[in-house]
Design a protein around this motif. Sequence first.
Motif, PDB file in Angstrom:
ATOM      1  N   ALA A  42       4.237 145.335  35.834  1.00 44.74           N
ATOM      2  CA  ALA A  42       3.856 143.955  35.515  1.00 44.74           C
ATOM      3  C   ALA A  42       3.483 143.808  34.045  1.00 44.74           C
ATOM      4  N   MET A  43       2.747 144.771  33.483  1.00 48.24           N
ATOM      5  CA  MET A  43       2.381 144.686  32.070  1.00 48.24           C
ATOM      6  C   MET A  43       3.616 144.806  31.169  1.00 48.24           C
ATOM      7  N   ASP A  44       4.581 145.616  31.571  1.00 47.97           N
ATOM      8  CA  ASP A  44       5.817 145.718  30.792  1.00 47.97           C
ATOM      9  C   ASP A  44       6.569 144.392  30.792  1.00 47.97           C
ATOM     10  N   TRP A  45       6.576 143.705  31.934  1.00 48.37           N
ATOM     11  CA  TRP A  45       7.244 142.407  31.980  1.00 48.37           C
ATOM     12  C   TRP A  45       6.546 141.394  31.057  1.00 48.37           C
ATOM     13  N   LEU A  46       5.229 141.410  31.068  1.00 47.96           N
ATOM     14  CA  LEU A  46       4.495 140.504  30.188  1.00 47.96           C
ATOM     15  C   LEU A  46       4.711 140.862  28.719  1.00 47.96           C
ATOM     16  N   ASP A  47       4.792 142.166  28.416  1.00 45.12           N
ATOM     17  CA  ASP A  47       5.078 142.569  27.037  1.00 45.12           C
ATOM     18  C   ASP A  47       6.478 142.123  26.624  1.00 45.12           C
ATOM     19  N   GLU A  48       7.435 142.217  27.564  1.00 41.55           N
ATOM     20  CA  GLU A  48       8.787 141.750  27.241  1.00 41.55           C
ATOM     21  C   GLU A  48       8.794 140.248  26.980  1.00 41.55           C
ATOM     22  N   SER A  49       8.013 139.501  27.777  1.00 38.37           N
ATOM     23  CA  SER A  49       7.931 138.053  27.538  1.00 38.37           C
ATOM     24  C   SER A  49       7.324 137.764  26.173  1.00 38.37           C
ATOM     25  N   LEU A  50       6.286 138.550  25.806  1.00 34.11           N
ATOM     26  CA  LEU A  50       5.674 138.385  24.485  1.00 34.11           C
ATOM     27  C   LEU A  50       6.662 138.764  23.382  1.00 34.11           C
ATOM     28  N   GLY A  51       7.491 139.805  23.617  1.00 31.09           N
ATOM     29  CA  GLY A  51       8.502 140.196  22.641  1.00 31.09           C
ATOM     30  C   GLY A  51       9.597 139.154  22.504  1.00 31.09           C
ATOM     31  N   ASP A  52       9.938 138.483  23.641  1.00 28.72           N
ATOM     32  CA  ASP A  52      10.939 137.415  23.546  1.00 28.72           C
ATOM     33  C   ASP A  52      10.461 136.297  22.639  1.00 28.72           C
ATOM     34  N   THR A  53       9.179 135.991  22.671  1.00 27.48           N
ATOM     35  CA  THR A  53       8.631 134.974  21.766  1.00 27.48           C
ATOM     36  C   THR A  53       8.773 135.414  20.310  1.00 27.48           C
ATOM     37  N   ASP A  83       1.278 127.829  27.026  1.00 27.09           N
ATOM     38  CA  ASP A  83       0.923 128.793  28.074  1.00 27.09           C
ATOM     39  C   ASP A  83      -0.216 128.170  28.877  1.00 27.09           C
ATOM     40  N   ARG A  84      -0.102 128.167  30.194  1.00 26.07           N
ATOM     41  CA  ARG A  84      -1.096 127.506  31.026  1.00 26.07           C
ATOM     42  C   ARG A  84      -2.397 128.290  31.148  1.00 26.07           C
ATOM     43  N   GLN A  85      -2.397 129.566  30.795  1.00 25.07           N
ATOM     44  CA  GLN A  85      -3.602 130.376  30.972  1.00 25.07           C
ATOM     45  C   GLN A  85      -4.129 130.960  29.667  1.00 25.07           C
ATOM     46  N   ASP A  86      -3.261 131.283  28.732  1.00 29.74           N
ATOM     47  CA  ASP A  86      -3.685 132.015  27.533  1.00 29.74           C
ATOM     48  C   ASP A  86      -3.393 131.218  26.270  1.00 29.74           C
ATOM     49  N   ARG A  87      -4.110 131.576  25.241  1.00 28.91           N
ATOM     50  CA  ARG A  87      -3.838 131.073  23.888  1.00 28.91           C
ATOM     51  C   ARG A  87      -2.849 132.004  23.206  1.00 28.91           C
ATOM     52  N   VAL A  88      -1.879 131.418  22.500  1.00 25.42           N
ATOM     53  CA  VAL A  88      -0.823 132.188  21.852  1.00 25.42           C
ATOM     54  C   VAL A  88      -0.946 132.009  20.331  1.00 25.42           C
ATOM     55  N   PHE A  89      -0.816 133.140  19.647  1.00 21.33           N
ATOM     56  CA  PHE A  89      -0.871 133.141  18.178  1.00 21.33           C
ATOM     57  C   PHE A  89       0.415 133.798  17.666  1.00 21.33           C
ATOM     58  N   TYR A  90       0.883 133.345  16.459  1.00 20.29           N
ATOM     59  CA  TYR A  90       2.052 134.012  15.864  1.00 20.29           C
ATOM     60  C   TYR A  90       1.905 133.988  14.356  1.00 20.29           C
ATOM     61  N   GLY A 130     -13.097 137.368  18.325  1.00 19.29           N
ATOM     62  CA  GLY A 130     -14.077 137.783  19.324  1.00 19.29           C
ATOM     63  C   GLY A 130     -13.538 137.867  20.736  1.00 19.29           C
ATOM     64  N   GLU A 131     -12.222 137.815  20.908  1.00 18.21           N
ATOM     65  CA  GLU A 131     -11.627 137.839  22.244  1.00 18.21           C
ATOM     66  C   GLU A 131     -10.485 138.841  22.263  1.00 18.21           C
ATOM     67  N   PRO A 132     -10.387 139.658  23.293  1.00 19.68           N
ATOM     68  CA  PRO A 132      -9.289 140.626  23.345  1.00 19.68           C
ATOM     69  C   PRO A 132      -7.940 139.920  23.485  1.00 19.68           C
ATOM     70  N   VAL A 133      -6.955 140.461  22.775  1.00 15.31           N
ATOM     71  CA  VAL A 133      -5.600 139.898  22.807  1.00 15.31           C
ATOM     72  C   VAL A 133      -4.604 141.045  22.894  1.00 15.31           C
ATOM     73  N   ARG A 134      -3.408 140.679  23.362  1.00 14.60           N
ATOM     74  CA  ARG A 134      -2.280 141.622  23.363  1.00 14.60           C
ATOM     75  C   ARG A 134      -1.397 141.252  22.186  1.00 14.60           C
TER      76      ARG A 134
END
Length: 472
Positions: A42-53, A83-90, A130-134
């Motif tokens: 599941a974490m690999d899938w989320l990392d792939e989604s983050l990489g697609d961005t 994103d309905r749950q998380d904040r996204v930064f780029y 002050g918040e953990p992020v991936r």
Amino acid sequence: MRSAAQPPRSLKWRLALWLVVPVLAITPLLGLGLYRLLHGTAMDWLDESLGDTALSLVPLVHSQDGQLAMEVSPATDQALRFDRQDRVFYLALAPSHQPLQGDASLQALAQADPPLEAGHWRFSTRTLEGEPVRLAQLGARCGPGTAVCQVFVAETLHKRDGLQRQLLMATGLVMLMLCALLMLAGWGVIWQGLRPVQRLGQEVERRDLDRLDPLDATVPSELSPLIAAFNRLFTRLSQAAATQREFLANAAHQLRTPLTALRTEIDLALLEPHDPQLTPLLQRLQRAVDRSARLAHQMLALARAEAETPQSPQPLDLRAVVTQVAQDWVTRLPGGPSEPELDFELQPAPVRGQAFLLRELLENLLHNCACYAGEHPQVTVRTGCEGAVAWLEVEDNGPGIPPAERETALQRFQRGTGARGTGSGLGLAIAHDIARRHGGQLTLLDARQGPGLRVRVTLPRMDGLAPPQTLG
């Protein structure tokens, strides 16, 4: 004082314990392995989604007048951050580490890691505001030549934390269900596997000296040696029982002939002229011979009762059995100066059985009264039916048998501590054996009125319309 030893645990309990312990030990390890596998996937899938961005940002970088630029429209920016749950930064950095577009807050994280070559990835967990992020970092070619830009995309961990909790709960639930199913299946297998042993135990429990034929139970191959051992034991017991019955019958039969001759000689000696002082001696000898003859007769009856089994029982009436036996006993009870009192309260009592064995049963009960009822015996014989049983009672007015000694009195060669007379202790035992061989029971009870003993024999009542046979 030494405590009583604990009884050994059953085989079912031992097998269940040996099954539960490995299951409880292995199931958590399996659950942990399954959780880690699902979590990593599941974490690999989320990392792939983050990489697609991050990959979607690379085409937005272009060269303008020899300078790299990145143009992101408000609609595109909103789509990248949706994103309905998380904040996204780029953030996109030029080869010179100058920011092209994005969140300035990521610049400190971006400068902390060395740049990547084109096509390389780096994923890490950091703290932003002050918040953990991936954080996902991508090295991508941009502009003319071989320039490599650094693209960063980060998101908070709410979605990942929620998914981790769901995976943990789902894995735990699955493992609990799996553990319960395994234990239930294991118990079922144990119960099913031990059924042949239970059937074998029930079959052996039903065996006695009258039924020692070989076991023919269908059992697993592991129990075949046990079956063979039981059959060999039954063969030895059958041979030993047959030898014992044959010896007892032969001994009793051989004793009867010389005892009969001795009794005849004593009777003749009493009839012929003799010294009056010898009369008490001859009378004592006469009583001793009578007692020995009675003992030999009882031993012969015991051997016959053990050898015979009611394989083909005939319809009988206990009332007719009493009538026939009583005709021989009216004058044999030792009534002393007064006539013996022998009363009858007879009702129809149809049963199935063997006439000679039932006569022997009643003979022994009446002889027991003759020996122990005293000088003025009052004996009452009753028959009747109650529900599904027919019964026979013989009651006397003797001293009786204390309740604590009644079970012992049914054993062979056992007499009550207060017993008088010259009995051998076989009468009640023989009657008890005959009752059991007819599927009935013999019980010692108090007299209905006053002192005495009441012997009650209950037998299965005969069903059907055929009338019971009478004994003429």
